[in-house]
Scaffold this active site. Structure first.
Site, short mmCIF file in Angstrom:
data_model
loop_
_atom_site.label_atom_id
_atom_site.label_comp_id
_atom_site.label_asym_id
_atom_site.label_seq_id
_atom_site.Cartn_x
_atom_site.Cartn_y
_atom_site.Cartn_z
N ASN A 1 65.26 -29.61 -93.09
CA ASN A 1 64.38 -28.43 -93.11
C ASN A 1 64.13 -28.06 -91.66
O ASN A 1 63.23 -28.61 -91.01
CB ASN A 1 63.07 -28.78 -93.84
CG ASN A 1 62.12 -27.59 -93.93
OD1 ASN A 1 62.34 -26.56 -93.29
ND2 ASN A 1 61.05 -27.74 -94.71
N ARG B 1 67.24 -26.22 -96.15
CA ARG B 1 66.37 -25.08 -96.41
C ARG B 1 66.90 -23.94 -95.56
O ARG B 1 67.02 -24.07 -94.35
CB ARG B 1 64.93 -25.38 -96.03
CG ARG B 1 64.00 -24.18 -96.18
CD ARG B 1 62.56 -24.53 -95.90
NE ARG B 1 61.73 -23.35 -95.82
CZ ARG B 1 60.90 -23.10 -94.81
NH1 ARG B 1 60.83 -23.94 -93.80
NH2 ARG B 1 60.15 -22.01 -94.80
N HIS C 1 58.85 -18.84 -98.72
CA HIS C 1 58.19 -20.08 -99.18
C HIS C 1 58.53 -20.37 -100.64
O HIS C 1 57.81 -21.09 -101.32
CB HIS C 1 56.66 -19.99 -99.02
CG HIS C 1 56.20 -20.04 -97.60
ND1 HIS C 1 55.24 -19.19 -97.09
CD2 HIS C 1 56.58 -20.83 -96.57
CE1 HIS C 1 55.04 -19.45 -95.82
NE2 HIS C 1 55.84 -20.44 -95.46
N ARG D 1 52.42 -15.18 -85.95
CA ARG D 1 52.93 -13.94 -86.49
C ARG D 1 51.78 -13.03 -86.91
O ARG D 1 50.76 -13.50 -87.39
CB ARG D 1 53.84 -14.21 -87.70
CG ARG D 1 55.19 -14.81 -87.36
CD ARG D 1 55.92 -15.32 -88.59
NE ARG D 1 55.93 -16.77 -88.65
CZ ARG D 1 56.40 -17.48 -89.67
NH1 ARG D 1 56.85 -16.87 -90.75
NH2 ARG D 1 56.38 -18.80 -89.64
N GLY E 1 50.28 -26.89 -94.53
CA GLY E 1 49.51 -27.69 -93.58
C GLY E 1 48.03 -27.37 -93.56
O GLY E 1 47.17 -28.25 -93.58
N ILE E 2 47.69 -26.08 -93.53
CA ILE E 2 46.27 -25.68 -93.53
C ILE E 2 45.69 -25.84 -94.93
O ILE E 2 44.62 -26.41 -95.12
CB ILE E 2 46.13 -24.22 -93.05
CG1 ILE E 2 46.62 -24.06 -91.61
CG2 ILE E 2 44.68 -23.73 -93.19
CD1 ILE E 2 46.69 -22.61 -91.13
N GLU F 1 46.44 -27.79 -97.33
CA GLU F 1 46.29 -29.19 -97.77
C GLU F 1 45.24 -29.95 -96.95
O GLU F 1 44.61 -30.88 -97.44
CB GLU F 1 47.62 -29.92 -97.67
CG GLU F 1 48.68 -29.42 -98.65
CD GLU F 1 50.08 -29.94 -98.33
OE1 GLU F 1 50.18 -31.02 -97.71
OE2 GLU F 1 51.06 -29.26 -98.68
N HIS F 2 45.06 -29.55 -95.68
CA HIS F 2 44.24 -30.40 -94.79
C HIS F 2 42.97 -29.75 -94.26
O HIS F 2 42.11 -30.44 -93.72
CB HIS F 2 45.10 -30.84 -93.60
CG HIS F 2 46.36 -31.54 -93.98
ND1 HIS F 2 46.38 -32.75 -94.64
CD2 HIS F 2 47.67 -31.20 -93.81
CE1 HIS F 2 47.64 -33.11 -94.84
NE2 HIS F 2 48.43 -32.18 -94.37
N GLU G 1 58.87 -29.26 -100.33
CA GLU G 1 60.08 -28.45 -100.25
C GLU G 1 61.32 -29.34 -100.25
O GLU G 1 62.35 -28.99 -100.84
CB GLU G 1 60.04 -27.58 -98.99
CG GLU G 1 58.94 -26.53 -99.01
CD GLU G 1 58.60 -26.00 -97.61
OE1 GLU G 1 58.48 -26.80 -96.66
OE2 GLU G 1 58.44 -24.77 -97.48
N1 LIG Z 1 44.54 -31.71 -90.50
C1 LIG Z 1 44.70 -30.38 -90.34
N2 LIG Z 1 43.62 -29.56 -90.34
C2 LIG Z 1 43.78 -28.21 -90.20
N3 LIG Z 1 44.99 -27.60 -90.07
C3 LIG Z 1 46.07 -28.40 -90.06
C4 LIG Z 1 46.00 -29.81 -90.21
N4 LIG Z 1 47.28 -30.30 -90.18
C5 LIG Z 1 48.09 -29.25 -90.01
N5 LIG Z 1 47.36 -28.11 -89.93
C6 LIG Z 1 47.86 -26.75 -89.76
O1 LIG Z 1 49.11 -26.64 -90.45
C7 LIG Z 1 50.09 -26.08 -89.56
C8 LIG Z 1 51.47 -26.63 -89.91
O2 LIG Z 1 51.73 -26.16 -91.23
P1 LIG Z 1 53.00 -26.72 -91.99
O3 LIG Z 1 53.02 -26.02 -93.32
O4 LIG Z 1 52.97 -28.19 -91.99
O5 LIG Z 1 54.19 -26.31 -91.02
P2 LIG Z 1 55.20 -25.06 -91.05
O6 LIG Z 1 54.38 -23.84 -91.39
O7 LIG Z 1 55.74 -25.05 -89.67
O8 LIG Z 1 56.20 -25.38 -92.11
C9 LIG Z 1 49.64 -26.51 -88.17
O9 LIG Z 1 50.13 -25.59 -87.22
C10 LIG Z 1 48.12 -26.43 -88.29
O10 LIG Z 1 47.70 -25.10 -88.06
C1 LIG Z 2 59.05 -18.62 -94.30
C2 LIG Z 2 58.15 -19.32 -93.36
O1 LIG Z 2 57.24 -18.76 -92.78
O2 LIG Z 2 58.41 -20.66 -93.19
P1 LIG Z 2 57.49 -21.68 -92.33
O3 LIG Z 2 56.14 -21.73 -93.01
O4 LIG Z 2 58.20 -23.00 -92.44
O5 LIG Z 2 57.42 -21.12 -90.94
MG LIG Z 3 56.75 -24.43 -93.63
#
Ligand SMILES: Nc1ncnc2c1ncn2[C@@H]1O[C@H](COP(=O)(O)OP(=O)(O)O)[C@@H](O)[C@H]1O
Ligand SMILES: CC(=O)OP(=O)(O)O
Ligand SMILES: [Mg+2]
Length: 394
Positions: A9, A93, A181, A241, A328-329, A331-332, A379
Protein backbone atom coordinates in the site's frame (compact mmCIF):
# COMPACT_ATOMS: atom_id res chain seq x y z
CA UNK A 1 6.76 -23.85 3.35
CA UNK A 2 3.48 -21.86 3.27
CA UNK A 3 2.01 -20.07 0.29
CA UNK A 4 1.95 -16.33 0.92
CA UNK A 5 0.64 -13.10 -0.57
CA UNK A 6 2.55 -9.82 -0.21
CA UNK A 7 0.35 -6.69 -0.01
CA UNK A 8 1.79 -3.26 -0.82
CA UNK A 9 0.00 0.00 0.00
CA UNK A 10 2.20 2.77 -1.35
CA UNK A 11 1.35 6.29 -0.23
CA UNK A 12 2.93 9.59 -1.15
CA UNK A 13 5.68 9.31 1.46
CA UNK A 14 5.43 5.74 2.70
CA UNK A 15 5.26 2.11 1.64
CA UNK A 16 3.09 -0.01 3.93
CA UNK A 17 3.38 -3.79 3.51
CA UNK A 18 1.78 -6.93 4.91
CA UNK A 19 2.59 -10.60 4.38
CA UNK A 20 -0.39 -12.96 4.51
CA UNK A 21 -0.15 -16.73 4.64
CA UNK A 22 -2.65 -18.19 2.20
CA UNK A 23 -4.44 -21.18 3.80
CA UNK A 24 -7.63 -22.54 2.19
CA UNK A 25 -9.97 -20.58 4.49
CA UNK A 26 -8.52 -17.21 3.56
CA UNK A 27 -5.50 -14.96 4.03
CA UNK A 28 -3.96 -14.81 7.53
CA UNK A 29 -1.67 -11.94 8.50
CA UNK A 30 1.84 -13.02 9.44
CA UNK A 31 3.81 -9.78 9.46
CA UNK A 32 3.34 -6.14 8.59
CA UNK A 33 5.34 -2.96 8.51
CA UNK A 34 6.17 0.19 6.66
CA UNK A 35 8.93 2.34 5.38
CA UNK A 36 7.96 5.96 6.00
CA UNK A 37 9.74 9.25 5.34
CA UNK A 38 10.91 7.96 1.95
CA UNK A 39 12.01 11.44 0.87
CA UNK A 40 13.12 12.79 4.23
CA UNK A 41 14.11 10.56 7.15
CA UNK A 42 13.45 6.98 6.04
CA UNK A 43 12.41 4.60 8.82
CA UNK A 44 11.77 0.90 8.23
CA UNK A 45 9.96 -1.28 10.75
CA UNK A 46 8.53 -4.80 10.47
CA UNK A 47 6.47 -6.49 13.19
CA UNK A 48 4.78 -9.85 13.64
CA UNK A 49 1.14 -10.21 14.65
CA UNK A 50 2.05 -9.87 18.35
CA UNK A 51 3.70 -6.50 17.66
CA UNK A 52 7.20 -7.91 18.22
CA UNK A 53 9.66 -5.93 16.11
CA UNK A 54 11.29 -8.26 13.57
CA UNK A 55 13.54 -5.65 12.00
CA UNK A 56 14.00 -1.90 12.13
CA UNK A 57 16.28 0.56 10.37
CA UNK A 58 16.63 4.32 10.19
CA UNK A 59 18.50 6.15 7.46
CA UNK A 60 20.25 9.50 7.96
CA UNK A 61 18.10 12.63 7.85
CA UNK A 62 17.73 13.86 4.31
CA UNK A 63 18.23 10.43 2.74
CA UNK A 64 16.28 10.22 -0.51
CA UNK A 65 15.39 6.53 -0.35
CA UNK A 66 12.38 6.94 -2.65
CA UNK A 67 9.88 4.23 -3.58
CA UNK A 68 12.39 2.26 -5.66
CA UNK A 69 14.88 2.16 -2.79
CA UNK A 70 12.07 1.19 -0.43
CA UNK A 71 10.97 -1.68 -2.71
CA UNK A 72 14.59 -2.86 -2.95
CA UNK A 73 15.01 -2.82 0.85
CA UNK A 74 11.71 -4.65 1.29
CA UNK A 75 12.71 -7.38 -1.19
CA UNK A 76 16.00 -7.82 0.70
CA UNK A 77 14.14 -8.05 4.02
CA UNK A 78 11.66 -10.62 2.69
CA UNK A 79 14.51 -12.81 1.40
CA UNK A 80 14.95 -13.78 5.06
CA UNK A 81 11.55 -15.51 4.98
CA UNK A 82 12.25 -17.45 1.77
CA UNK A 83 12.48 -20.78 3.62
CA UNK A 84 9.17 -20.19 5.42
CA UNK A 85 6.95 -18.65 2.72
CA UNK A 86 6.52 -19.23 -0.99
CA UNK A 87 5.37 -15.93 -2.47
CA UNK A 88 2.34 -16.62 -4.71
CA UNK A 89 1.47 -13.05 -5.69
CA UNK A 90 1.78 -9.39 -4.82
CA UNK A 91 -1.36 -7.32 -4.29
CA UNK A 92 -1.24 -3.54 -4.66
CA UNK A 93 -3.52 -0.70 -3.64
CA UNK A 94 -3.94 1.47 -6.74
CA UNK A 95 -5.86 4.64 -5.98
CA UNK A 96 -7.41 5.38 -9.40
CA UNK A 97 -8.89 2.84 -11.81
CA UNK A 98 -11.14 5.27 -13.70
CA UNK A 99 -14.15 3.80 -15.52
CA UNK A 100 -11.97 1.07 -17.01
CA UNK A 101 -11.48 -0.90 -13.80
CA UNK A 102 -14.43 -1.75 -11.56
CA UNK A 103 -12.80 -4.99 -10.36
CA UNK A 104 -9.25 -5.93 -9.25
CA UNK A 105 -7.05 -6.68 -12.24
CA UNK A 106 -3.99 -8.86 -12.81
CA UNK A 107 -1.25 -6.49 -13.92
CA UNK A 108 0.46 -6.82 -17.28
CA UNK A 109 2.09 -4.24 -19.55
CA UNK A 110 -1.28 -3.28 -21.07
CA UNK A 111 -2.93 -2.74 -17.65
CA UNK A 112 0.09 -0.76 -16.43
CA UNK A 113 -0.11 1.50 -19.49
CA UNK A 114 -3.82 2.17 -18.81
CA UNK A 115 -3.10 2.95 -15.15
CA UNK A 116 -0.39 5.41 -16.14
CA UNK A 117 -3.13 7.51 -17.80
CA UNK A 118 -4.72 8.15 -14.41
CA UNK A 119 -1.58 9.69 -12.90
CA UNK A 120 -2.86 13.26 -13.56
CA UNK A 121 -6.07 12.36 -11.69
CA UNK A 122 -4.20 11.14 -8.59
CA UNK A 123 -0.77 12.81 -8.65
CA UNK A 124 -0.23 12.27 -4.91
CA UNK A 125 -0.80 8.53 -5.11
CA UNK A 126 -0.86 6.89 -8.57
CA UNK A 127 2.84 7.35 -9.45
CA UNK A 128 3.78 5.80 -6.10
CA UNK A 129 1.27 2.99 -6.50
CA UNK A 130 2.76 2.05 -9.88
CA UNK A 131 6.47 2.33 -8.95
CA UNK A 132 6.50 -0.81 -6.73
CA UNK A 133 4.61 -2.74 -9.44
CA UNK A 134 7.43 -1.95 -11.89
CA UNK A 135 10.11 -2.68 -9.26
CA UNK A 136 8.63 -6.14 -8.51
CA UNK A 137 8.12 -6.90 -12.23
CA UNK A 138 11.79 -6.15 -12.89
CA UNK A 139 12.98 -8.40 -10.06
CA UNK A 140 10.39 -11.20 -10.44
CA UNK A 141 8.79 -10.96 -13.91
CA UNK A 142 6.78 -14.19 -13.46
CA UNK A 143 5.34 -13.34 -10.05
CA UNK A 144 1.61 -12.52 -10.47
CA UNK A 145 0.69 -8.98 -9.41
CA UNK A 146 -2.85 -7.72 -8.82
CA UNK A 147 -4.04 -4.10 -8.74
CA UNK A 148 -6.90 -3.40 -6.30
CA UNK A 149 -8.56 -0.05 -6.86
CA UNK A 150 -9.73 2.60 -4.38
CA UNK A 151 -12.35 3.63 -6.95
CA UNK A 152 -13.91 0.21 -7.72
CA UNK A 153 -16.32 0.08 -4.73
CA UNK A 154 -18.03 3.27 -5.94
CA UNK A 155 -18.49 2.30 -9.57
CA UNK A 156 -22.05 1.10 -8.91
CA UNK A 157 -23.22 4.44 -7.45
CA UNK A 158 -26.43 5.90 -8.96
CA UNK A 159 -25.74 7.89 -12.13
CA UNK A 160 -26.85 11.17 -10.54
CA UNK A 161 -24.30 10.72 -7.73
CA UNK A 162 -21.55 10.43 -10.33
CA UNK A 163 -22.61 13.16 -12.75
CA UNK A 164 -21.19 16.69 -13.01
CA UNK A 165 -23.44 19.33 -14.57
CA UNK A 166 -21.20 19.55 -17.66
CA UNK A 167 -21.96 18.93 -21.36
CA UNK A 168 -21.75 15.30 -22.56
CA UNK A 169 -18.73 16.25 -24.70
CA UNK A 170 -16.85 16.60 -21.40
CA UNK A 171 -18.48 13.95 -19.20
CA UNK A 172 -18.14 11.33 -21.96
CA UNK A 173 -14.37 11.67 -21.52
CA UNK A 174 -14.70 10.13 -18.06
CA UNK A 175 -15.02 13.44 -16.20
CA UNK A 176 -17.29 12.26 -13.39
CA UNK A 177 -17.28 11.57 -9.66
CA UNK A 178 -15.36 8.36 -8.89
CA UNK A 179 -14.89 8.33 -5.12
CA UNK A 180 -11.92 6.79 -3.29
CA UNK A 181 -11.02 4.88 -0.10
CA UNK A 182 -13.12 2.12 -1.67
CA UNK A 183 -11.02 -0.74 -0.23
CA UNK A 184 -11.49 0.74 3.23
CA UNK A 185 -15.25 1.20 2.73
CA UNK A 186 -15.55 -2.32 1.31
CA UNK A 187 -13.86 -3.70 4.43
CA UNK A 188 -16.16 -1.74 6.76
CA UNK A 189 -19.19 -2.96 4.77
CA UNK A 190 -17.91 -6.53 5.19
CA UNK A 191 -17.61 -6.39 9.00
CA UNK A 192 -20.56 -4.14 9.89
CA UNK A 193 -23.15 -6.99 9.68
CA UNK A 194 -21.40 -8.81 12.56
CA UNK A 195 -21.13 -5.65 14.65
CA UNK A 196 -24.41 -3.86 13.89
CA UNK A 197 -26.68 -6.04 11.71
CA UNK A 198 -29.58 -3.62 11.77
CA UNK A 199 -27.38 -0.72 10.72
CA UNK A 200 -25.55 -2.74 8.07
CA UNK A 201 -28.83 -3.39 6.27
CA UNK A 202 -29.76 0.28 6.47
CA UNK A 203 -28.42 3.74 5.72
CA UNK A 204 -24.83 4.25 6.88
CA UNK A 205 -22.28 7.03 6.46
CA UNK A 206 -18.69 5.87 6.94
CA UNK A 207 -16.12 8.55 7.75
CA UNK A 208 -12.64 7.49 6.64
CA UNK A 209 -10.71 10.29 8.35
CA UNK A 210 -6.96 10.04 7.84
CA UNK A 211 -4.34 12.14 6.14
CA UNK A 212 -6.65 11.56 3.21
CA UNK A 213 -10.25 11.94 4.38
CA UNK A 214 -13.63 11.20 2.85
CA UNK A 215 -17.19 10.17 3.72
CA UNK A 216 -19.19 7.46 1.96
CA UNK A 217 -22.97 7.01 2.02
CA UNK A 218 -23.93 3.33 1.92
CA UNK A 219 -27.32 1.65 1.59
CA UNK A 220 -27.25 -2.05 2.55
CA UNK A 221 -23.48 -2.07 2.05
CA UNK A 222 -23.58 -0.45 -1.41
CA UNK A 223 -21.85 2.86 -2.15
CA UNK A 224 -24.48 5.49 -2.97
CA UNK A 225 -22.40 8.68 -2.83
CA UNK A 226 -19.10 9.94 -1.46
CA UNK A 227 -17.34 13.23 -0.83
CA UNK A 228 -14.32 12.63 -3.04
CA UNK A 229 -14.98 13.04 -6.73
CA UNK A 230 -13.05 13.05 -10.01
CA UNK A 231 -9.89 13.18 -7.93
CA UNK A 232 -8.88 12.57 -4.30
CA UNK A 233 -8.46 16.30 -3.66
CA UNK A 234 -12.25 16.86 -3.55
CA UNK A 235 -14.56 16.76 -0.54
CA UNK A 236 -13.29 17.32 3.00
CA UNK A 237 -10.28 19.40 4.00
CA UNK A 238 -7.50 16.85 4.58
CA UNK A 239 -3.96 16.79 5.95
CA UNK A 240 -2.59 18.85 3.06
CA UNK A 241 -5.46 18.84 0.54
CA UNK A 242 -8.02 21.65 0.29
CA UNK A 243 -11.12 19.53 -0.34
CA UNK A 244 -14.22 21.05 -1.92
CA UNK A 245 -13.32 24.28 -3.78
CA UNK A 246 -15.43 26.59 -5.93
CA UNK A 247 -13.96 25.98 -9.43
CA UNK A 248 -13.95 29.75 -9.93
CA UNK A 249 -11.07 29.91 -7.45
CA UNK A 250 -8.91 27.98 -9.92
CA UNK A 251 -9.63 30.59 -12.59
CA UNK A 252 -8.79 33.38 -10.13
CA UNK A 253 -5.46 31.71 -9.27
CA UNK A 254 -4.66 31.45 -12.98
CA UNK A 255 -5.88 34.89 -14.14
CA UNK A 256 -5.09 37.08 -11.14
CA UNK A 257 -2.16 35.28 -9.46
CA UNK A 258 -0.73 33.97 -12.76
CA UNK A 259 -0.34 30.47 -11.31
CA UNK A 260 0.08 27.61 -13.79
CA UNK A 261 -1.42 24.13 -13.46
CA UNK A 262 1.55 22.62 -11.63
CA UNK A 263 1.69 25.48 -9.11
CA UNK A 264 -2.05 25.12 -8.46
CA UNK A 265 -1.66 21.34 -8.16
CA UNK A 266 1.03 21.82 -5.50
CA UNK A 267 -1.14 24.36 -3.66
CA UNK A 268 -4.31 22.26 -3.52
CA UNK A 269 -2.65 18.85 -2.94
CA UNK A 270 0.35 19.67 -0.71
CA UNK A 271 -0.02 23.13 0.83
CA UNK A 272 -3.68 23.29 1.88
CA UNK A 273 -6.00 21.48 4.30
CA UNK A 274 -5.01 21.24 7.96
CA UNK A 275 -1.45 22.29 7.08
CA UNK A 276 -2.53 25.22 4.93
CA UNK A 277 -5.07 26.65 7.37
CA UNK A 278 -2.98 26.10 10.52
CA UNK A 279 0.41 26.91 9.02
CA UNK A 280 1.66 24.38 11.61
CA UNK A 281 1.05 20.76 10.66
CA UNK A 282 -1.01 18.29 8.62
CA UNK A 283 -1.07 15.95 11.63
CA UNK A 284 -4.20 16.08 13.76
CA UNK A 285 -2.16 15.07 16.84
CA UNK A 286 -0.04 18.19 16.62
CA UNK A 287 -3.02 20.44 15.99
CA UNK A 288 -5.01 19.05 18.93
CA UNK A 289 -1.96 19.53 21.16
CA UNK A 290 -1.33 23.10 19.96
CA UNK A 291 -2.45 26.29 21.74
CA UNK A 292 -2.16 28.25 18.53
CA UNK A 293 -5.47 29.85 17.42
CA UNK A 294 -4.80 28.80 13.81
CA UNK A 295 -4.48 25.17 14.88
CA UNK A 296 -7.93 25.44 16.48
CA UNK A 297 -9.27 27.14 13.34
CA UNK A 298 -8.01 24.28 11.14
CA UNK A 299 -9.65 21.70 13.43
CA UNK A 300 -12.87 23.75 13.60
CA UNK A 301 -13.04 23.93 9.80
CA UNK A 302 -12.34 20.17 9.51
CA UNK A 303 -15.19 19.34 11.92
CA UNK A 304 -17.55 21.90 10.36
CA UNK A 305 -17.02 20.54 6.83
CA UNK A 306 -17.57 16.96 8.05
CA UNK A 307 -20.90 18.08 9.51
CA UNK A 308 -21.93 19.79 6.28
CA UNK A 309 -21.03 16.77 4.14
CA UNK A 310 -22.67 14.37 6.62
CA UNK A 311 -25.95 16.26 6.27
CA UNK A 312 -25.67 16.16 2.50
CA UNK A 313 -25.02 12.39 2.44
CA UNK A 314 -27.88 11.74 4.89
CA UNK A 315 -30.09 13.62 2.43
CA UNK A 316 -28.82 11.39 -0.41
CA UNK A 317 -29.80 8.36 1.71
CA UNK A 318 -33.15 9.80 2.79
CA UNK A 319 -32.11 9.49 6.42
CA UNK A 320 -29.41 7.89 8.58
CA UNK A 321 -29.21 4.71 10.67
CA UNK A 322 -25.50 4.69 11.58
CA UNK A 323 -22.29 6.70 11.44
CA UNK A 324 -18.95 4.84 11.40
CA UNK A 325 -15.50 6.33 12.06
CA UNK A 326 -12.31 4.82 10.64
CA UNK A 327 -8.85 5.88 9.39
CA UNK A 328 -6.04 7.37 11.46
CA UNK A 329 -8.08 10.27 12.85
CA UNK A 330 -11.40 8.38 12.95
CA UNK A 331 -9.89 5.49 14.90
CA UNK A 332 -7.65 7.43 17.29
CA UNK A 333 -8.93 11.01 17.77
CA UNK A 334 -11.76 10.70 20.33
CA UNK A 335 -12.05 14.50 20.50
CA UNK A 336 -12.85 14.73 16.78
CA UNK A 337 -15.40 11.91 16.99
CA UNK A 338 -17.03 13.65 19.96
CA UNK A 339 -17.38 16.96 18.12
CA UNK A 340 -18.75 15.35 14.93
CA UNK A 341 -21.25 13.23 16.89
CA UNK A 342 -22.47 16.14 19.01
CA UNK A 343 -22.98 18.23 15.85
CA UNK A 344 -25.00 15.31 14.43
CA UNK A 345 -27.54 15.30 17.31
CA UNK A 346 -30.11 16.83 14.89
CA UNK A 347 -29.94 13.57 12.90
CA UNK A 348 -30.96 11.57 16.01
CA UNK A 349 -27.51 10.56 17.18
CA UNK A 350 -27.29 10.35 21.01
CA UNK A 351 -23.57 10.38 21.83
CA UNK A 352 -22.02 8.30 24.66
CA UNK A 353 -18.95 10.20 25.86
CA UNK A 354 -17.65 7.43 28.13
CA UNK A 355 -17.93 4.82 25.39
CA UNK A 356 -16.13 7.16 23.02
CA UNK A 357 -13.30 7.73 25.46
CA UNK A 358 -13.06 3.96 25.90
CA UNK A 359 -12.67 3.61 22.12
CA UNK A 360 -16.00 1.99 21.25
CA UNK A 361 -16.84 0.06 19.14
CA UNK A 362 -20.27 1.61 19.80
CA UNK A 363 -19.97 5.29 20.83
CA UNK A 364 -23.69 6.14 20.86
CA UNK A 365 -26.13 5.32 23.64
CA UNK A 366 -27.94 1.97 23.44
CA UNK A 367 -31.24 3.77 22.81
CA UNK A 368 -29.89 6.19 20.20
CA UNK A 369 -32.03 6.18 17.03
CA UNK A 370 -28.83 6.62 15.03
CA UNK A 371 -25.91 4.46 16.17
CA UNK A 372 -22.26 5.54 15.99
CA UNK A 373 -19.24 3.24 15.80
CA UNK A 374 -15.43 3.15 15.68
CA UNK A 375 -14.17 0.35 13.42
CA UNK A 376 -10.47 0.05 12.48
CA UNK A 377 -10.13 -0.35 8.73
CA UNK A 378 -8.07 -3.03 6.99
CA UNK A 379 -7.32 -2.12 3.38
CA UNK A 380 -4.50 -4.68 3.32
CA UNK A 381 -6.81 -7.61 4.15
CA UNK A 382 -9.18 -6.57 1.36
CA UNK A 383 -6.23 -6.45 -1.06
CA UNK A 384 -5.06 -9.92 0.07
CA UNK A 385 -8.57 -11.36 -0.41
CA UNK A 386 -8.96 -9.76 -3.86
CA UNK A 387 -5.47 -10.87 -4.90
CA UNK A 388 -6.14 -14.45 -3.86
CA UNK A 389 -9.46 -14.48 -5.72
CA UNK A 390 -8.02 -12.84 -8.85
CA UNK A 391 -5.03 -15.19 -9.24
CA UNK A 392 -7.19 -18.25 -8.59
CA UNK A 393 -9.66 -17.17 -11.31
CA UNK A 394 -7.11 -16.28 -14.01
N1 LIG B 1 -3.45 8.94 17.87
C1 LIG B 1 -3.89 9.83 16.95
N2 LIG B 1 -4.65 10.89 17.32
C2 LIG B 1 -5.10 11.77 16.39
N3 LIG B 1 -4.85 11.66 15.05
C3 LIG B 1 -4.09 10.63 14.67
C4 LIG B 1 -3.58 9.65 15.57
N4 LIG B 1 -2.87 8.73 14.84
C5 LIG B 1 -2.93 9.13 13.56
N5 LIG B 1 -3.65 10.27 13.46
C6 LIG B 1 -3.97 11.01 12.24
O1 LIG B 1 -4.13 10.08 11.18
C7 LIG B 1 -3.32 10.49 10.07
C8 LIG B 1 -2.86 9.27 9.28
O2 LIG B 1 -4.05 8.68 8.78
P1 LIG B 1 -3.96 7.25 8.10
O3 LIG B 1 -5.35 6.92 7.65
O4 LIG B 1 -3.28 6.31 9.00
O5 LIG B 1 -2.93 7.51 6.91
P2 LIG B 1 -3.18 7.83 5.35
O6 LIG B 1 -4.31 8.82 5.28
O7 LIG B 1 -1.87 8.38 4.92
O8 LIG B 1 -3.53 6.52 4.73
C9 LIG B 1 -2.16 11.24 10.70
O9 LIG B 1 -1.64 12.16 9.76
C10 LIG B 1 -2.83 11.96 11.86
O10 LIG B 1 -3.42 13.16 11.41
C1 LIG C 1 -7.43 8.27 -1.62
C2 LIG C 1 -6.66 8.80 -0.47
O1 LIG C 1 -6.78 9.95 -0.07
O2 LIG C 1 -5.81 7.90 0.12
P1 LIG C 1 -4.97 8.18 1.48
O3 LIG C 1 -5.98 8.40 2.58
O4 LIG C 1 -4.18 6.91 1.71
O5 LIG C 1 -4.12 9.40 1.21
MG1 LIG D 1 -5.01 5.98 3.71
Amino acid sequence: MQNAILVLNAGSSSLKFSLFADPPDGPELRLRGQIEGLYGTPHFIAQDTTGTILDERRWADGTHLGHDGAAHHLVEFLQGFRSEYQLMAVGHRVVHGGQAFSQPARVDAEVLAKLEKFVPLAPLHQPHNLAPIRAVAERAPHLPQVACFDTAFHRQQPELAQLFALPPSITERGVRRYGFHGLSYEYIASVLPQLAPEAAAGRVVVAHLGNGASLCAMAAGRSMASTMGFTAVDGLPMGTRCGNLDPGVILYLMDELKMNARAIETLIYKESGLLGVSGISSDMRELLASDEPRAALAVDLFVYRIGRELGSLAAALGGLDALVFTGGIGEHAAAIRARVCRDAAWLGLAFDDAANEAGGPRISTASSPVSAWVIPTNEELMIARHTRQTISST
